[in-house]
Design a protein around this motif. Structure first.
Motif, PDB file in Angstrom:
ATOM      1  N   ASP A 126       0.819  -1.223   0.000  1.00 26.47           N
ATOM      2  CA  ASP A 126       0.000   0.000   0.000  1.00 26.47           C
ATOM      3  C   ASP A 126       0.849   1.268   0.000  1.00 26.47           C
ATOM      4  N   TYR A 127       2.171   1.120  -0.226  1.00 28.50           N
ATOM      5  CA  TYR A 127       2.993   2.337  -0.285  1.00 28.50           C
ATOM      6  C   TYR A 127       2.688   3.131  -1.553  1.00 28.50           C
ATOM      7  N   ILE A 128       2.104   2.427  -2.580  1.00 29.34           N
ATOM      8  CA  ILE A 128       1.462   3.116  -3.695  1.00 29.34           C
ATOM      9  C   ILE A 128      -0.031   2.981  -3.370  1.00 29.34           C
ATOM     10  N   ILE A 168       1.619  -3.897 -13.993  1.00 27.11           N
ATOM     11  CA  ILE A 168       2.746  -4.828 -14.151  1.00 27.11           C
ATOM     12  C   ILE A 168       3.859  -4.569 -13.136  1.00 27.11           C
ATOM     13  N   GLN A 169       3.999  -3.312 -12.703  1.00 28.21           N
ATOM     14  CA  GLN A 169       5.034  -2.903 -11.734  1.00 28.21           C
ATOM     15  C   GLN A 169       6.425  -3.413 -12.135  1.00 28.21           C
ATOM     16  N   SER A 170       7.165  -4.000 -11.187  1.00 29.04           N
ATOM     17  CA  SER A 170       8.574  -4.325 -11.449  1.00 29.04           C
ATOM     18  C   SER A 170       8.797  -5.376 -12.536  1.00 29.04           C
ATOM     19  N   ILE A 171       7.755  -6.119 -12.876  1.00 32.41           N
ATOM     20  CA  ILE A 171       7.958  -7.135 -13.927  1.00 32.41           C
ATOM     21  C   ILE A 171       8.308  -6.437 -15.249  1.00 32.41           C
ATOM     22  N   SER A 178      -1.563   7.680  -8.745  1.00 27.59           N
ATOM     23  CA  SER A 178      -1.279   7.350  -7.350  1.00 27.59           C
ATOM     24  C   SER A 178       0.227   7.207  -7.117  1.00 27.59           C
ATOM     25  N   GLU A 179       0.917   6.488  -8.034  1.00 31.06           N
ATOM     26  CA  GLU A 179       2.369   6.318  -7.851  1.00 31.06           C
ATOM     27  C   GLU A 179       3.105   7.630  -8.108  1.00 31.06           C
ATOM     28  N   SER A 180       2.620   8.418  -9.082  1.00 28.45           N
ATOM     29  CA  SER A 180       3.283   9.702  -9.374  1.00 28.45           C
ATOM     30  C   SER A 180       3.265  10.616  -8.151  1.00 28.45           C
ATOM     31  N   VAL A 236       8.584   8.272 -17.066  1.00 32.60           N
ATOM     32  CA  VAL A 236       8.414   7.170 -18.035  1.00 32.60           C
ATOM     33  C   VAL A 236       8.443   5.827 -17.284  1.00 32.60           C
ATOM     34  N   TYR A 237       9.342   5.704 -16.293  1.00 32.80           N
ATOM     35  CA  TYR A 237       9.411   4.488 -15.476  1.00 32.80           C
ATOM     36  C   TYR A 237       8.081   4.240 -14.751  1.00 32.80           C
ATOM     37  N   THR A 238       7.470   5.313 -14.212  1.00 35.10           N
ATOM     38  CA  THR A 238       6.194   5.175 -13.498  1.00 35.10           C
ATOM     39  C   THR A 238       5.096   4.736 -14.469  1.00 35.10           C
ATOM     40  N   LEU A 241      14.238 -11.617  -7.989  1.00 39.29           N
ATOM     41  CA  LEU A 241      13.441 -11.540  -6.759  1.00 39.29           C
ATOM     42  C   LEU A 241      14.226 -10.789  -5.685  1.00 39.29           C
ATOM     43  N   TYR A 242      14.993  -9.770  -6.184  1.00 41.98           N
ATOM     44  CA  TYR A 242      15.723  -8.867  -5.304  1.00 41.98           C
ATOM     45  C   TYR A 242      16.672  -9.649  -4.374  1.00 41.98           C
ATOM     46  N   GLU A 243      16.609  -9.292  -3.055  1.00 41.65           N
ATOM     47  CA  GLU A 243      17.540  -9.924  -2.114  1.00 41.65           C
ATOM     48  C   GLU A 243      17.158 -11.371  -1.807  1.00 41.65           C
TER      49      GLU A 243
HETATM   50  N1  GLN Z   1       6.655   0.949  -9.342  1.00 39.47           N
HETATM   51  C1  GLN Z   1       7.168   0.274  -8.183  1.00 39.47           C
HETATM   52  C2  GLN Z   1       8.225   1.121  -7.500  1.00 39.47           C
HETATM   53  O1  GLN Z   1       8.963   1.788  -8.146  1.00 39.47           O
HETATM   54  C3  GLN Z   1       7.728  -1.048  -8.608  1.00 39.47           C
HETATM   55  C4  GLN Z   1       8.365  -1.801  -7.461  1.00 39.47           C
HETATM   56  C5  GLN Z   1       8.171  -3.295  -7.525  1.00 39.47           C
HETATM   57  O2  GLN Z   1       7.280  -3.829  -8.207  1.00 39.47           O
HETATM   58  N2  GLN Z   1       8.978  -3.985  -6.756  1.00 39.47           N
HETATM   59  O3  GLN Z   1       8.318   1.154  -6.298  1.00 39.47           O
END
Ligand code: GLN
Length: 348
Positions: A62-64, A98-101, A194-196, A225-227, A277-279
Motif C-alpha cells: 500500500d505504499y502506492i 505490471i510494476q517491477s515485472i 497514485s504512484e506519481s 516514463v518508469y512510473t 526476486l531482489y535480495e
Molecule cells: N513501481 C514500483 C516502484 O517503483 C515497482 C516496485 C516493484 O514492483 N517492486 O516502487
C-alpha cells in the motif's frame, strides 16, 4: 571499443567483452525437453491453485495507495508453452499493473537497441543483496545502479531507452511490452496518478544516480516514463505470453513475431536469475531453479527456457515484496512439471 566492466567497489568477474570475442553459437543451444502433456499440465495447475488458495500470509502493498485496494483473495495461474499452447486457472484474466515485472522487458528492449556490452557497462548485472528501492545500495557501490531489476538500475535502464522526447521513449516502451504480450497494453491512469504522487523516493534515486554521472537525461522525466511503464495493465494470461517469448528465443509463440534476439533473451534470463526476486533471488533459485521476476502488485513470471513461461498473480506479499502464494505455486509447479534448470540424471 572499451570493454572495461563497471568500476564498482565490489570484486567482479574478469572476462573480456562478449561482443568482440564470442565463439559461434551452437545450433541446439537450448535447455532440453518440453512441458508434460496438456492433461498433466492442466491437472497440476489446478492442484497448485487448490493447495495455495487458502494461504493468507503476507500483506497487500500500500505504499502506492491505489495498490492497497487490491482484493487479497485474487489468485490466478497461467502457462504458455513455446508451442503457443496455453493453460490457465483461477483469476488469470484479472488485470493489474505490471510494476517491477516491466523491468525485465524494458531491459531486454534496451539490450536489443544498444547491445550487451554497453548495457553491462552502464547498468551492471550483480545483485545488491538489498531491497528493490534501496538508496544505500547506490552509495555502497560508488553511485552505480548495479542491476536492472532493482529501482536504481531500472531507472538507469529506462534512461537509455532510445527516442528524442519522453513521448517517443514512452511509445518505445509501451510498443515493446505490447509486442511481448501480443496485444496493445494500456496504462492504468489511477495507478499512474497514485504512484506519481508517491514516488519521491524513485525521484531521489534518479537524482542520486545523476549526481554520480550514472543516469542520462532528466531524472524527473526518466522517473515519469518508469512510473508509466510500471502502470501498464496486464493479466497473468498476458504475463505468461510475455514470459513464453523469453523462453522461445525472443519470438512471441502466439503472434509468431520476433521481439528480441536469442542473445538478448539469454542476457535477460541471466539477470533475472541473479536478481529477479531482489535480495531473495538466491533462495528463489535454490527452491525453483529458474529465472523469475516479481512485482509489488502481486505478479511473478518464471521462465523455463525452450519450454515455456509461467505467470502467477496473488496480491499478498512477503517482506521483500514477492507474492506469497505465487512463490509457493511456482515452487510446486517447478518440481511437478520438472522445470528446474539445474536438475540432471546420470547417463544410462
Ligand atoms: N513501481 C514500483 C516502484 O517503483 C515497482 C516496485 C516493484 O514492483 N517492486 O516502487
Amino acid at each position: 571499443m572499451d570493454t572495461t566492466p563497471p568500476d564498482t567497489t565490489r570484486p567482479r568477474l574478469h572476462v573480456s567483452g562478449r561482443d568482440e570475442d564470442s565463439p559461434p553459437a551452437l545450433a541446439q543451444a537450448v535447455s532440453t525437453g518440453s512441458l508434460p502433456n496438456t492433461e498433466r499440465v492442466a491437472g497440476l495447475m489446478q492442484d497448485a491453485l487448490d493447495r495455495y488458495r487458502t494461504l493468507d500470509d503476507g500483506a497487500v502493498a500500500d505504499y502506492i495507495p491505489s495498490l492497497g485496494t487490491a482484493d487479497p483473495a485474487l489468485f490466478g495461474l497461467a502457462i504458455v508453452a513455446v508451442t503457443g499452447d496455453a493453460h490457465a486457472v483461477g483469476d488469470s484474466d484479472h488485470l493489474f499493473s505490471i510494476q517491477s515485472i516491466s523491468k525485465a522487458f524494458v531491459f531486454a528492449l534496451v539490450c536489443e537497441a544498444l547491445g550487451h556490452d554497453s548495457v553491462w557497462r552502464t547498468i551492471g548485472v550483480n545483485n545488491t543483496g538489498l531491497p528493490f528501492n534501496s538508496v544505500i545500495a547506490v552509495e555502497l557501490n560508488g553511485g552505480r545502479p548495479m542491476n536492472p531489476m532493482v529501482n536504481a538500475g531500472a531507472l538507469a535502464t529506462t534512461a537509455l531507452v532510445p527516442g528524442d522526447s519522453p513521448s517517443t521513449r514512452w511509445a518505445f516502451v509501451r510498443d515493446g511490452l505490447s509486442a511481448f504480450a501480443g496485444r496493445t497494453l494500456e496504462m492504468d491512469p489511477e495507478v499512474y496518478a497514485s504512484e506519481s504522487a508517491a514516488n519521491q523516493r524513485n525521484q531521489a534515486i534518479a537524482r542520486l544516480l545523476q549526481s554520480y554521472g550514472h543516469l542520462t537525461g532528466d531524472p524527473l522525466e526518466v522517473t515519469d516514463v518508469y512510473t508509466m511503464q510500471c502502470s501498464l495493465l496486464v493479466s497473468a494470461d498476458d504475463l505468461a505470453v510475455m514470459a513464453a517469448t523469453l523462453a522461445n528465443g525472443g519470438v512471441n509463440p502466439v503472434t509468431g513475431r520476433r521481439v528480441v534476439s536469442e542473445e538478448v533473451c539469454a542476457d535477460t534470463l541471466a539477470v533475472m536469475a541473479t536478481t529477479g526476486l531482489y535480495e531473495m533471488s538466491g533462495e528463489w533459485l535454490f527452491e525453483v531453479g529458474m529465472p523469475g521476476k516479481s512485482g509489488v502488485s502481486g505478479g511473478i513470471i518464471t521462465i523455463a527456457p525452450g519450454k515455456g513461461g509461467l505467470a502467477t498473480f496473488s496480491p499478498r506479499l512477503d517482506g521483500a515484496g514477492n507474492s506469497v502464494r505465487g512463490q509457493s505455486a511456482t515452487r510446486f509447479l517447478s518440481k511437478a512439471l520438472g522445470l528446474n534448470l539445474f536438475a540432471s540424471r546420470p547417463v544410462a
